[in-house]
Design a protein around this motif. Structure first.
Motif, PDB file in Angstrom:
ATOM      1  N   GLN A 104       0.830  -1.206   0.000  1.00 12.31           N
ATOM      2  CA  GLN A 104       0.000   0.000   0.000  1.00 12.31           C
ATOM      3  C   GLN A 104       0.866   1.258   0.000  1.00 12.31           C
ATOM      4  N   LEU A 105       1.976   1.242   0.753  1.00 14.23           N
ATOM      5  CA  LEU A 105       2.834   2.418   0.835  1.00 14.23           C
ATOM      6  C   LEU A 105       3.544   2.719  -0.482  1.00 14.23           C
ATOM      7  N   ILE A 106       4.041   1.693  -1.142  1.00 13.33           N
ATOM      8  CA  ILE A 106       4.836   1.918  -2.354  1.00 13.33           C
ATOM      9  C   ILE A 106       4.024   1.656  -3.614  1.00 13.33           C
ATOM     10  N   ASP A 107       2.717   1.728  -3.493  1.00 12.55           N
ATOM     11  CA  ASP A 107       1.865   1.559  -4.666  1.00 12.55           C
ATOM     12  C   ASP A 107       2.139   2.690  -5.667  1.00 12.55           C
ATOM     13  N   GLU A 108       2.265   2.361  -6.919  1.00 12.85           N
ATOM     14  CA  GLU A 108       2.631   3.340  -7.944  1.00 12.85           C
ATOM     15  C   GLU A 108       1.569   4.404  -8.166  1.00 12.85           C
ATOM     16  N   SER A 109       0.374   4.164  -7.675  1.00  9.84           N
ATOM     17  CA  SER A 109      -0.689   5.145  -7.884  1.00  9.84           C
ATOM     18  C   SER A 109      -0.467   6.425  -7.074  1.00  9.84           C
ATOM     19  N   HIS A 110       0.215   6.334  -5.925  1.00  6.62           N
ATOM     20  CA  HIS A 110       0.434   7.530  -5.125  1.00  6.62           C
ATOM     21  C   HIS A 110       1.891   7.710  -4.680  1.00  6.62           C
ATOM     22  N   TYR A 111       2.798   6.777  -5.052  1.00  9.95           N
ATOM     23  CA  TYR A 111       4.208   6.919  -4.689  1.00  9.95           C
ATOM     24  C   TYR A 111       5.065   6.725  -5.928  1.00  9.95           C
ATOM     25  N   ASP A 112       5.922   7.717  -6.216  1.00 10.21           N
ATOM     26  CA  ASP A 112       6.822   7.653  -7.361  1.00 10.21           C
ATOM     27  C   ASP A 112       8.259   7.696  -6.851  1.00 10.21           C
ATOM     28  N   PRO A 113       9.022   6.615  -7.003  1.00  8.57           N
ATOM     29  CA  PRO A 113      10.398   6.599  -6.493  1.00  8.57           C
ATOM     30  C   PRO A 113      11.333   7.522  -7.265  1.00  8.57           C
ATOM     31  N   LEU A 114      10.887   8.058  -8.400  1.00  5.73           N
ATOM     32  CA  LEU A 114      11.723   8.970  -9.174  1.00  5.73           C
ATOM     33  C   LEU A 114      11.644  10.402  -8.675  1.00  5.73           C
ATOM     34  N   ILE A 115      10.722  10.680  -7.786  1.00  3.56           N
ATOM     35  CA  ILE A 115      10.516  12.022  -7.268  1.00  3.56           C
ATOM     36  C   ILE A 115      11.040  12.090  -5.839  1.00  3.56           C
ATOM     37  N   ALA A 116      11.785  13.164  -5.534  1.00  2.67           N
ATOM     38  CA  ALA A 116      12.327  13.352  -4.185  1.00  2.67           C
ATOM     39  C   ALA A 116      11.199  13.613  -3.188  1.00  2.67           C
ATOM     40  N   PRO A 117      11.401  13.323  -1.913  1.00  2.00           N
ATOM     41  CA  PRO A 117      10.331  13.479  -0.914  1.00  2.00           C
ATOM     42  C   PRO A 117       9.770  14.891  -0.828  1.00  2.00           C
ATOM     43  N   ASN A 118      10.618  15.895  -0.930  1.00  2.00           N
ATOM     44  CA  ASN A 118      10.177  17.280  -0.772  1.00  2.00           C
ATOM     45  C   ASN A 118      10.183  18.042  -2.100  1.00  2.00           C
ATOM     46  N   TYR A 119       9.934  17.321  -3.163  1.00  2.05           N
ATOM     47  CA  TYR A 119       9.996  17.949  -4.486  1.00  2.05           C
ATOM     48  C   TYR A 119       8.911  19.006  -4.666  1.00  2.05           C
ATOM     49  N   GLU A 120       7.708  18.734  -4.229  1.00  2.83           N
ATOM     50  CA  GLU A 120       6.604  19.686  -4.379  1.00  2.83           C
ATOM     51  C   GLU A 120       6.797  20.905  -3.481  1.00  2.83           C
ATOM     52  N   ASP A 121       7.462  20.747  -2.351  1.00  2.00           N
ATOM     53  CA  ASP A 121       7.700  21.878  -1.456  1.00  2.00           C
ATOM     54  C   ASP A 121       8.894  22.721  -1.882  1.00  2.00           C
ATOM     55  N   ASP A 122       9.636  22.237  -2.865  1.00  4.13           N
ATOM     56  CA  ASP A 122      10.752  22.973  -3.455  1.00  4.13           C
ATOM     57  C   ASP A 122      11.855  23.299  -2.435  1.00  4.13           C
ATOM     58  N   PHE A 123      12.249  22.293  -1.647  1.00  2.94           N
ATOM     59  CA  PHE A 123      13.430  22.448  -0.800  1.00  2.94           C
ATOM     60  C   PHE A 123      14.084  21.075  -0.668  1.00  2.94           C
ATOM     61  N   PRO A 124      15.414  21.057  -0.487  1.00  7.95           N
ATOM     62  CA  PRO A 124      16.138  19.779  -0.489  1.00  7.95           C
ATOM     63  C   PRO A 124      15.796  18.928   0.725  1.00  7.95           C
TER      64      PRO A 124
END
Length: 360
Positions: free
Chosen positions: A39-59
């Protein structure tokens, strides 16, 4: 009494129903560990190619730990060293938060690790590296309830190190190990200091070369008439010193500066070579005027003085030259050891106390 008995039975039935309902709710409301991971790593809501804070725009902040298990070798010729490390990283990925009454941490299988985002950390000084895979790839990834991810791996690496060899083999090397992020350009620096164990070099280089130099001084006590013995001894020590000098430099890179081992070998070779030259000098001196020569001028001088020329005059001059040659040997017996002793004092004091920072 009958009423109380009926009430007691009813109370026990209610307790049993509550327990059954709780077990039913517990078994049907919470997921198993296997289901929770998927459930956690389901591709529908988790993308391993995207960084954890990518949407917040900080490293993403990464905590790094490096445990050095073993240092295999330090290679001066190629200027690198090999290490076996446990490399650990920890970060928080809010997309991996979960709530479960009994599960505190989730362990991921080797194949499932590829479905989790991991930092792009790398080692700039790395020449060769590999992750241990006996008996399975030595990697570990844990996910905690609050989304904290713990990633550990065992790596064997060969890292470059720009060594300063001015004091070799009495040197001390500082090798940096940098850990950088390929996307955030952050850097962590670890400096490893290596103090060379000089016991091997003292036993294999310094003591043998000192004995060879002392052996060359034996010719000062050999009679000047024993030409084959003194020549053989001098040539033998020169060739032995040359061979040892070549062997000591064969394991070192070709650098533009002078190393301590170069100074030591050059001075030792100079001493044995000068011992050979000393014999050549006294041999020439001792052979001066060895054949009696009577010239007309000598006879005329003797007749003018009213005396007959003495046949022992050339021989007396020959004896004087032999004494002079032997006197040179006596002086060399003192001067050579004294100069070599003073050189040793200066050499060890300079490279062990003065030039500890490889400034010269």
């Amino acid at each position: 009494m009958r009423w109380m008995h009926t009430t007691e039975k009813l109370l026990w039935k209610m307790i049993l129903m509550v327990v059954l309902c709780f077990q039913f709710y517990h078994s049907s409301g919470e997921l198993s560990r296997h289901e929770l991971i998927h459930q956690l790593i389901d591709e529908s809501h988790y993308d391993p190619l995207i960084a954890p804070n990518y949407e917040d725009d900080f490293p993403t902040n990464i905590s790094v730990q490096m445990l050095i298990k073993n240092i295999h070798s330090l290679d001066e010729l190629h200027m690198d060293f090999s290490v076996d490390i446990i490399f650990r990283q920890r970060w928080t990925d809010k997309r991996l938060k979960f709530n479960h009454s009994t599960v505190r941490v989730l362990e991921l299988d080797q194949k499932m690790i590829e479905r989790i985002w991991v930092p792009d950390s790398f080692f700039p000084q790395e020449k060769r590296a590999e992750i241990h895979d006996v008996t399975v790839p030595n990697r570990l990834l844990h996910i905690y309830r609050n989304g904290t991810v713990f990633y550990s791996m065992r790596i064997e690496m060969t890292l470059s190190c720009a060594m300063a060899l001015q004091n070799y083999p009495l040197d001390r090397q500082v090798c940096p190990v940098s850990i950088e992020s390929f996307g955030d350009f952050a850097c962590l620096l670890v400096e490893l200091q290596f103090d060379r164990n000089t016991g091997y070099y003292i036993a294999q280089i310094f003591i043998p070369s000192i004995l060879i130099v002392i052996l060359s001084w034996v010719s000062f006590w050999v009679d000047i008439d024993a030409i084959p013995a003194r020549v053989s001894l001098g040539v033998l020590t020169v060739l032995t010193m040359t061979t040892q000098s070549s062997g000591a430099r064969s394991a070192l890179p070709r650098v533009s500066y002078i190393k301590a081992i170069d100074v030591w070998m050059a001075v030792c070779l100079t001493f044995v070579f000068m011992a050979l030259l000393e014999f050549a000098y006294i041999n020439v001196v001792s052979r001066r005027n060895s054949k009696p020569i009577r010239t007309a001028s000598q006879c005329d001088k003797a007749l003018n003085k009213g005396t007959s020329p003495s046949p022992m005059m050339p021989i007396l001059r020959h004896i004087d030259f032999i004494k002079r040659a032997r006197q040179v040997d006596k002086v060399a017996r003192v001067v050579f050891p004294l100069i070599f002793f003073l050189f040793n004092i200066g050499f060890w004091v300079f490279y062990l106390s003065i030039n500890t920072d490889n400034k010269f």
